[in-house]
Scaffold this active site. Structure first.
Site, PDB file in Angstrom:
ATOM      1  N   ARG A  25       0.819  -1.212   0.000  1.00 53.06           N
ATOM      2  CA  ARG A  25       0.000   0.000   0.000  1.00 53.06           C
ATOM      3  C   ARG A  25       0.854   1.265   0.000  1.00 53.06           C
ATOM      4  O   ARG A  25       0.491   2.271  -0.584  1.00 53.06           O
ATOM      5  CB  ARG A  25      -0.945  -0.006   1.212  1.00 53.06           C
ATOM      6  CG  ARG A  25      -2.000  -1.109   1.156  1.00 53.06           C
ATOM      7  CD  ARG A  25      -3.088  -0.938   2.205  1.00 53.06           C
ATOM      8  NE  ARG A  25      -2.664  -1.226   3.568  1.00 53.06           N
ATOM      9  CZ  ARG A  25      -2.763  -2.414   4.146  1.00 53.06           C
ATOM     10  NH1 ARG A  25      -3.255  -3.459   3.483  1.00 53.06           N
ATOM     11  NH2 ARG A  25      -2.370  -2.586   5.390  1.00 53.06           N
ATOM     12  N   SER A  42      -0.612 -17.027   6.462  1.00 54.21           N
ATOM     13  CA  SER A  42      -1.498 -16.022   7.052  1.00 54.21           C
ATOM     14  C   SER A  42      -2.702 -16.636   7.750  1.00 54.21           C
ATOM     15  O   SER A  42      -3.833 -16.217   7.548  1.00 54.21           O
ATOM     16  CB  SER A  42      -1.976 -15.052   5.964  1.00 54.21           C
ATOM     17  OG  SER A  42      -2.608 -13.930   6.534  1.00 54.21           O
ATOM     18  N   CYS A  46      -3.570 -18.202  16.657  1.00 52.37           N
ATOM     19  CA  CYS A  46      -4.085 -18.044  18.020  1.00 52.37           C
ATOM     20  C   CYS A  46      -5.464 -18.674  18.171  1.00 52.37           C
ATOM     21  O   CYS A  46      -5.963 -18.832  19.284  1.00 52.37           O
ATOM     22  CB  CYS A  46      -4.170 -16.573  18.393  1.00 52.37           C
ATOM     23  SG  CYS A  46      -2.617 -15.694  18.202  1.00 52.37           S
ATOM     24  N   ASP A 293       7.748 -13.442  16.099  1.00 57.31           N
ATOM     25  CA  ASP A 293       8.237 -14.361  17.122  1.00 57.31           C
ATOM     26  C   ASP A 293       9.704 -14.760  16.988  1.00 57.31           C
ATOM     27  O   ASP A 293      10.227 -15.467  17.849  1.00 57.31           O
ATOM     28  CB  ASP A 293       7.379 -15.639  17.127  1.00 57.31           C
ATOM     29  CG  ASP A 293       5.961 -15.394  17.612  1.00 57.31           C
ATOM     30  OD1 ASP A 293       5.629 -14.230  17.908  1.00 57.31           O
ATOM     31  OD2 ASP A 293       5.184 -16.363  17.688  1.00 57.31           O
ATOM     32  N   TYR A 438     -18.003   5.808  33.228  1.00 54.50           N
ATOM     33  CA  TYR A 438     -18.827   5.299  34.319  1.00 54.50           C
ATOM     34  C   TYR A 438     -20.312   5.368  34.017  1.00 54.50           C
ATOM     35  O   TYR A 438     -20.847   6.436  33.714  1.00 54.50           O
ATOM     36  CB  TYR A 438     -18.566   6.066  35.624  1.00 54.50           C
ATOM     37  CG  TYR A 438     -19.685   5.859  36.629  1.00 54.50           C
ATOM     38  CD1 TYR A 438     -19.985   4.567  37.078  1.00 54.50           C
ATOM     39  CD2 TYR A 438     -20.478   6.910  37.076  1.00 54.50           C
ATOM     40  CE1 TYR A 438     -21.038   4.340  37.953  1.00 54.50           C
ATOM     41  CE2 TYR A 438     -21.531   6.696  37.959  1.00 54.50           C
ATOM     42  CZ  TYR A 438     -21.804   5.412  38.387  1.00 54.50           C
ATOM     43  OH  TYR A 438     -22.846   5.185  39.249  1.00 54.50           O
TER      44      TYR A 438
END
Lengths: 565, 565
Positions: A25, A42, A46, A293, A438
């Site tokens: 890109r 690809s 996980c 990794d 909150y």
């Protein structure tokens, strides 16, 4: 016509494809080639435990894009605009001639790819412990879709009822849950005397272990697996203390950086493994990058001096962007990691970021710890869930060093916020000031993270005299201390610590204080420790100067408690 | 014997009790008296809509501690160690003589309380619009447990089927959901042309409104309520455009600071209302503090110069701690607020922190916006939920200014993290570096907040040529543009933008680019906008320089879309 920039990327799982796609890109004319030993690229590595758990039925889901397009070389060519060579091994990096020697693993054909910039994204290798039986059938390493697929197939075909999971790290815990959901009885075996060693401190690990046990996982801590039992196929594991039957044996005892290509090419690597890179992911050869990794990382504020090896998909993706940016002439340094890790374990979320207490000790820092436990929403809201937070801070600078959290409550939210605070070197006061979101469906008026910082500040200011559950247990079992339970009678009927206690509800403490001794240490506690702390202050005001409160209260007590109702 | 420090606190809901309890712990000998007009103190006012919804059955739950102890004056005396006078009005602050004149509302007895330090925690007052019928029966203001209790009782006794909720702010939306769950048909009427005016930008508000409508709420925007219909009891509301039948009318059109006592005492207040305080919550009289909904706040980085009135329970509690600390001699400044607000609306979570685009415009900042939409977990994980994030950043400093988020996904986590980044004046690069907690049950490998920062950086760097949905709609409806849908045929069959589109799946775009015109603006889009962005880059590389991608894609499109399957 200007000559095209030739970029070769070795490794096609996370950092590799991210680098290639981003670079395409940024740099429409670069000639980008990604080389991968495997037949697939690809994929969502996980996601393997969740396939095993049965959360989705086709392993291909991990290889497809979100809209169901397979990530094949043709896909990358057409949609992403770069070349992918699968089943192709990078045999050697020839730095002098700036080329990579490759070999097609199907045809044994060899060749070479010239490069202007080379990216090593060779990933990690599951550590194979050198024990007898490791190569038997029905022993799995959970690093590839094929492993997950064959494990599920065997479970279904053979009707496995038992499994031994060796290693209680992230993958071990995820797999223990997955296999339990599949109906198997699971032994989770860990050499260390706690789950998630190196990630969690012993106390938080012990707290989280209670939940695993409640869910039926047979936790075996402090035992070393010395061999896999069985002739042709595994029938169990042998530890230094016992034999454990298991039809399936899964091993996840750590990942090592796959840095051999870099080592052979003379690039700087850590003695313990891992390619050394600078903030732009450049190796010691500036034309060669490494990410994911296979590389080591730097701690964000350099407080931890040694490079850290924390293999993670999220970091691999960050590296990919950093590398693509730098190759494209847009130098944006990577700030580093804070060692964040998170795992879902049944109904528990377990996570940490920043420094552990163990690391603070090793770094000889003047630190303080504290704990907060409680529900993650106001008490009147249904669906409120408890969590336990441990906080580590620097006494001198009052900066947040790290947190660990475990429980059913919203852990990820507090971890991310803490990771941000640590990213910016924030103090506890600054943390407590954050304008947390909150409303009752989301949190109490003071966010647990802020309350935990308040407790820490109270300790640093000498107002709160907290004692951790670990130290409290030691004191209770070895010394003549008064254990003061300030809960209401109704609460005491439901849950107790397994020790003799003096019961004085907080509301009666001002009146009945004289019944307590001033010449003994008093350890006050309640459900979560707020009233325990108040009891300490009340007694202090009445001249008692040997009063502590047990941080985290009964909810945060990592050991067994007496459940009465 | 030294004379005791006399502290008087006026107001007993949030900031008052927090100040008193903390001060008692810090200052065992202070004489602390809290004065409250009402019969009850320290109740969970934010919980009222959830009582109306029926999430808990006794209103007393809001007045009790988490373990079921009523927060009565006796409770505060015994457990918390300070004096509470209920049904007692503070009539006047006599600064010269440092005393507060009080009157018992039951007995009309008067008296005075001398103080060394005075704390004003008088809260806010619901704005009562000056319209006919406002005092009719069955008109409610949702500010007190009695209101919620009587509303529920009437709904149950009379079998109400319809309600008109006037004001679509936080409380309006919470109440609209609560009443809908109770089985009522609800009109939600707002004077502004969007929900949550002043909180959300128009686009995010429009996006969130779609969900309210899907859940059956009858949204009436841009109409002013001119009167309540009915003789003795409300039968509906009259707007400037129509009459709307309703058996129950609830009004929540804003809160005003209850600052009259301060004004009368000559303390500095804002012209529009609100007591002015410094970072220690001291008023213009250093012996008088103010906190909670009666005071105004400062924006955290002083970028917003004028004090802001954002009444919130979380801020009130922070003030209480700041005030208690300062009185006790421990000066810790309050950093300020970032205007965070969050609301649950059925299955949507809607929130914002930092600056809105509207505020950035008003401040004449050189800002940029961008949007991210997508699922909050990897696509292969069940339970993944979509959300839309809008980000506002400063072009010059590249600092994060604010975010708004809405959707079913985990919004609070991203808001808190963004609030932390804004707290520390973080840049987009720093945000993207945060070591977010990643595992598939929690988030994609690159957190949505980081991805959104990436898109923003790409825009600032001139790489991504994004266009907002609002601008895209305007262009599509007014200009001769090409709307380029780069999704797969399967996706197009399920959901479409309601305009004629050119369909070229991304994978075919490199081949078919020539079929597109170079002399028209092309607006590319996909489901979430990632492929739209890639399409823009692909076309740029092929010499198209009039290509944009629609930020947020179809998932983030705030207007109606065509649902086909």
């Amino acid at each position: 016509m200007e000559s095209k920039l030739r970029v070769v990327i070795i490794g096609g799982v996370a950092c590799g494809p991210k680098t290639a796609a981003r670079l395409r890109r940024l740099h429409p004319n670069a000639e980008i080639t990604m080389v991968e030993r495997d037949a697939i690229v690809s994929y969502g590595a996980c996601g393997l435990p969740y396939y095993v758990e049965g959360l989705f039925s086709s392993i291909n889901t991990l290889i497809e894009t979100p809209v169901g397009v397979a990530r094949t070389p043709a896909f990358f060519d057409k949609a992403k605009g770069f070349k992918v060579l699968t089943r192709t091994e990078a045999v050697k990096v020839d730095r002098d001639n700036q080329k990579v020697d490759i070999r097609n693993l199907e045809t044994n054909e060899t060749g070479s790819l010239p490069y202007d910039k080379l990216v090593l994204a060779t990933g990690g290798l599951a550590f194979h412990p050198p024990i007898p039986g490791i190569d038997l059938k029905n022993v799995w390493f959970m690093t590839h879709p094929n492993h997950a697929e064959s494990l599920v197939k065997e479970i279904q075909d053979k009707g496995f009822k038992t499994a031994a999971m060796v290693g209680a790290g992230f993958i071990g815990i995820e797999m223990a849950e997955a296999l339990t959901h599949r109906g198997l009885s699971v032994h989770l075996i860990e050499m260390a005397d706690q789950i998630m060693p190196g990630v969690l401190d012993h106390d938080i690990a012990t707290f989280a272990s209670k939940h695993l046990k409640q869910k039926g996982v047979k936790l075996v801590l402090g035992e070393r697996v010395t061999g896999i039992l069985g002739d042709t196929q595994a029938s169990g594991v042998q530890t230094n203390q016992q034999n454990i039957d298991a039809e399936a044996v899964i091993i996840a005892v750590g990942t090592r950086p796959n840095d051999s290509l870099a080592r052979d090419a003379g690039l700087e690597c850590m003695a313990r493994g891992g390619i050394v890179v600078n903030s732009y992911c450049q190796t010691s050869d500036p034309n060669i990058y490494a990410g994911g990794d296979c590389a080591v990382n730097t701690y964000i504020d350099r407080l931890i001096g040694n490079p850290m090896y924390v293999p993670l998909g999220s970091t691999a993706n960050k590296h990919g962007r950093i590398i693509a940016n730098h190759i494209a002439g847009n130098a944006v340094p990577f700030g580093g990691i804070t060692g964040t890790g998170i795992v879902k374990a049944f109904d528990f979320n377990i996570s940490r970021t920043g420094m552990s207490e163990r690391q603070a000790i090793d770094l000889n820092l003047d630190y303080e710890t504290t704990y907060w436990s409680g529900p993650d929403r106001p008490h009147y809201m249904p669906g409120s869930k408890p969590l336990l937070i441990k906080m580590i801070a620097c006494k001198k600078t009052r900066k947040l060093l790290g947190i660990q959290a475990a429980g059913m409550g919203d852990v990820a939210r507090r971890i991310d916020t803490a990771a941000a605070v640590i990213r910016f070197g924030g103090t506890l006061d600054e943390l407590a000031d954050i304008d947390f979101a909150y409303a009752p469906p989301f949190s109490p008026p003071i966010d647990p993270l802020a309350t935990c910082a308040h407790i820490m500040l109270n300790k640093l200011d000498g107002i709160a005299n907290g004692i951790s559950a670990y130290k409290a247990k030691e004191r209770i079992e070895n010394d003549d201390v008064v254990l003061l339970d300030v809960r209401t009678p109704g609460e005491i009927e439901t849950m107790q610590l397994p020790y003799p206690c003096t019961h004085i509800p907080l509301g009666a403490l001002r009146e009945k204080a004289e019944t307590l001794p001033k010449d003994k240490d008093i350890l006050a506690f309640c459900k979560v420790s707020m009233r325990g702390y108040e009891a300490q202050r009340i007694l202090n005001a009445k001249g008692f100067d040997r009063v502590y409160f047990i941080e985290g209260g009964i909810i945060g007590w990592p050991f067994e408690v007496k459940m009465l109702k």
